[in-house]
Design an enzyme around this catalytic site. Structure first.
Site, short mmCIF file in Angstrom:
data_model
loop_
_atom_site.label_atom_id
_atom_site.label_comp_id
_atom_site.label_asym_id
_atom_site.label_seq_id
_atom_site.Cartn_x
_atom_site.Cartn_y
_atom_site.Cartn_z
N GLY A 159 39.25 27.84 53.33
CA GLY A 159 38.41 27.07 52.41
C GLY A 159 37.07 26.69 52.98
O GLY A 159 36.14 26.39 52.23
N MET A 160 36.95 26.71 54.33
CA MET A 160 35.71 26.27 54.97
C MET A 160 34.99 27.40 55.71
O MET A 160 33.80 27.29 56.00
CB MET A 160 35.99 25.14 55.96
CG MET A 160 36.78 24.00 55.38
SD MET A 160 35.89 23.08 54.12
CE MET A 160 34.77 22.13 55.13
N VAL B 145 36.58 34.68 58.77
CA VAL B 145 36.48 35.34 60.07
C VAL B 145 36.47 36.84 59.84
O VAL B 145 37.33 37.39 59.13
CB VAL B 145 37.65 34.94 60.99
CG1 VAL B 145 37.53 35.65 62.34
CG2 VAL B 145 37.68 33.44 61.19
N ASP C 4 43.68 19.32 68.23
CA ASP C 4 44.26 20.00 67.06
C ASP C 4 45.08 21.21 67.51
O ASP C 4 44.96 22.30 66.95
CB ASP C 4 43.16 20.44 66.10
CG ASP C 4 43.70 20.74 64.70
OD1 ASP C 4 44.80 20.24 64.37
OD2 ASP C 4 43.04 21.47 63.94
#
Length: 529
Positions: A22-23, A26, A135
């Site tokens: 969504g962001m 690649v 993360d």
């Protein structure tokens, strides 16, 4: 207007899409200047409109570009083109760890240890530079076809994977992999990455995340309160030493986790050396090439190895019931379709009077297990549970608690003897004789290892400490000498009164009664005459 994939981005020739989110998207691309294939990550226009996002993105890219380590994905540069902001980075042609788990399911312990060691080495390099990932999750561990393991997306994907909860600004990261301190929005240090790595490795072994739910808030509560289910309960073939390592990584208190990623990597490497049959990198390459085949070949090999050892032990007559049963159990567990292993397990269990299926706990065991959940490394509780499970002839529980005890660094010789006696064969006098440990005997004068770790397929061994005697009874206190005054007269001591057994006293009374009766009878006869 719909966003279109460019043919060229920042001088790199775009060949195909590797992943789309969504962001960002690649691409597999070619760098004509360096003559190599690379990966290019392009930030999508909707994300690029947020100035705060772009500032954070550039800051994290600068940090990542300073890291240089074989287990950290290399960044070659970043820039802004007409098609949007992008970063050029090393191409990981083996996909992500998430892709591997989706294809293969739970991974063998040796593969998980190899992954864990490589990830921890990459994190150690980052921590040395003052960088905390924040993360860690399977999506951010990338793999190469030749067995390389790369930590990726330092501080970038935490924004790309934001949930509604994350967007409040109070909590940053992916909820199901957060550390307790991260869930509480407290300052984070390297120990937070260790917890997240522990969650990831647990998922690799068990096939599921221990904390994940459909609700992010519930997931965070689970991270704070829930103790993950025992890995032995999930798969009894997972070595207890591996479970102990993960328990430390998953400690709620950061101070109880390993002191650093480097220390955890060394500990993982030591376990890997003990459990692996051959070069772990080669085994991992085979797993990446064909996960199904690699897992199947491994299972057949281990099943046959344990079956052959069970046969040899049975023929020798030197092994205890528990050792024999454990070898047969592992042969059956690794090869459920191995009819000979199943038949041998059933026969040995019947002769030993053990039950080998999954059994509900008795009320007492359930009570002790609840206490153990709060203190999983208590030798006293583990010993009680092992003895009680053995008394109830619950084989799987007996071995679960014994193997946990064997993996703990127990210092008390008496407790070690009690642990050894759980699976030992008795000698002629009924004293336990521990089974011989695997591997060569230690050199003369060398201290025995307090934590023997059985590699996959190695014989079960009781703790390898030197034989110790039970705790001796306390010596009697010395008799105080008599006080001597100025005119002490030594008198002979009186002989102690000798107590006769009760049966002797009753016999004398009977004799006296008979004599009295005889006298009365004699007098009566005289009177009659």
């Amino acid at each position: 207007m719909a966003d279109r994939d460019p043919a060229v981005l920042g001088g790199y020739e775009v060949r195909n899409v590797i992943a789309r989110g969504g962001m960002a998207v690649v691409y597999r691309a070619f760098d004509p200047a360096a003559g190599r294939e690379i990966a290019v990550k392009r930030i999508l226009p909707e994300a690029a409109e947020d100035p705060e996002f772009l500032d954070r993105f550039k800051h994290e890219v600068r940090i990542h570009s300073q890291l240089s380590h074989p287990n950290v994905l290399s960044l070659f540069g970043f820039g802004v083109a007409a098609e949007g902001s992008f970063i050029a980075m090393e191409l990981a042609d083996g996909g992500s760890l998430r892709d591997l788990l989706d294809r293969a399911g739970p991974l063998p312990p040796e593969a998980v240890l190899f992954l864990g060691r490589e990830v921890l080495r990459g994190l150690a390099a980052a921590h040395t530079q003052g960088v905390v990932h924040r993360d860690m999750k399977p999506q951010n561990v990338l793999l190469t076809r030749d067995g390389g393991v790369k930590v990726a997306d330092f501080g970038i994907s935490k924004t790309a994977q934001m949930t509604r909860l994350t967007q409040t600004g109070s909590v940053v990261g992916t909820p199901s992999y957060m550390s307790p301190e991260q869930a509480l929005a407290r300052p984070l240090g390297p120990a937070s990455d260790l917890f997240s790595t522990g969650v990831m490795l647990y998922e690799c072994l068990a096939g599921r995340n221990p904390f994940e739910t459909d609700n992010p808030a519930t997931t965070l509560r689970q991270i704070l309160d829930l103790v993950p289910p025992s890995l032995f309960a999930v798969d009894p073939t997972i070595p207890a030493e591996v479970e102990l390592l993960l328990d430390r990584l998953l400690a709620k208190d950061a101070a109880r986790r390993p002191p650093s990623a480097e220390a955890a990597a060394r500990e993982t490497d030591a376990l890997l050396a003990t459990l692996s049959d051959g070069p772990p990198a080669e085994a991992f390459r085979k797993l990446l090439a064909d996960p199904g085949l690699a897992v199947e070949v491994r299972a057949e090999k281990l099943s046959q190895r344990h079956l052959e050892r069970a046969r040899a032990l049975l023929a020798s007559g030197q092994a205890s019931d528990e050792v024999l049963l454990w070898e047969a159990f592992l042969a059956h567990r690794h090869g459920p379709g191995n009819g000979e292993a199943s038949a041998l397990l059933s026969d040995l269990a019947r002769r030993a009077g053990y039950r080998v299926g999954a059994l509900p706990p008795s009320p007492k065991i359930a009570e002790l297990e609840a206490r153990l959940a709060r203190d999983p490394d208590s030798p006293g509780l583990l010993l009680q549970l092992a003895k009680l499970s053995r008394l109830e002839r619950d084989f799987v529980r007996t071995m679960r608690f014994f193997l946990r005890l064997r993996a703990l660094p127990i210092e008390d010789p008496y407790v070690r003897t009690q642990v050894a006696s759980l699976v030992a064969r008795p000698d002629r006098d009924g004293h336990p004789v521990p089974e011989p440990p695997p591997g060569p005997a230690p050199a003369p004068g060398a201290a025995p290892s307090p934590l023997p770790v059985a590699r996959q397929g190695a014989p079960l061994a009781a703790p390898s400490a030197a034989p110790v005697a039970p705790r001796p009874a306390p010596a009697p206190a010395p008799r105080p000498a008599p006080a001597r005054g100025p005119r002490t007269v030594l008198m002979p001591e009186k002989s102690p009164t000798r107590k006769l057994p009760a049966s002797t006293g009753r016999g004398r009374l009977l004799v006296l009664a008979l004599l009295a009766a005889a006298a009365v009878l004699a007098g009566l006869l005289t009177f009659l005459r």
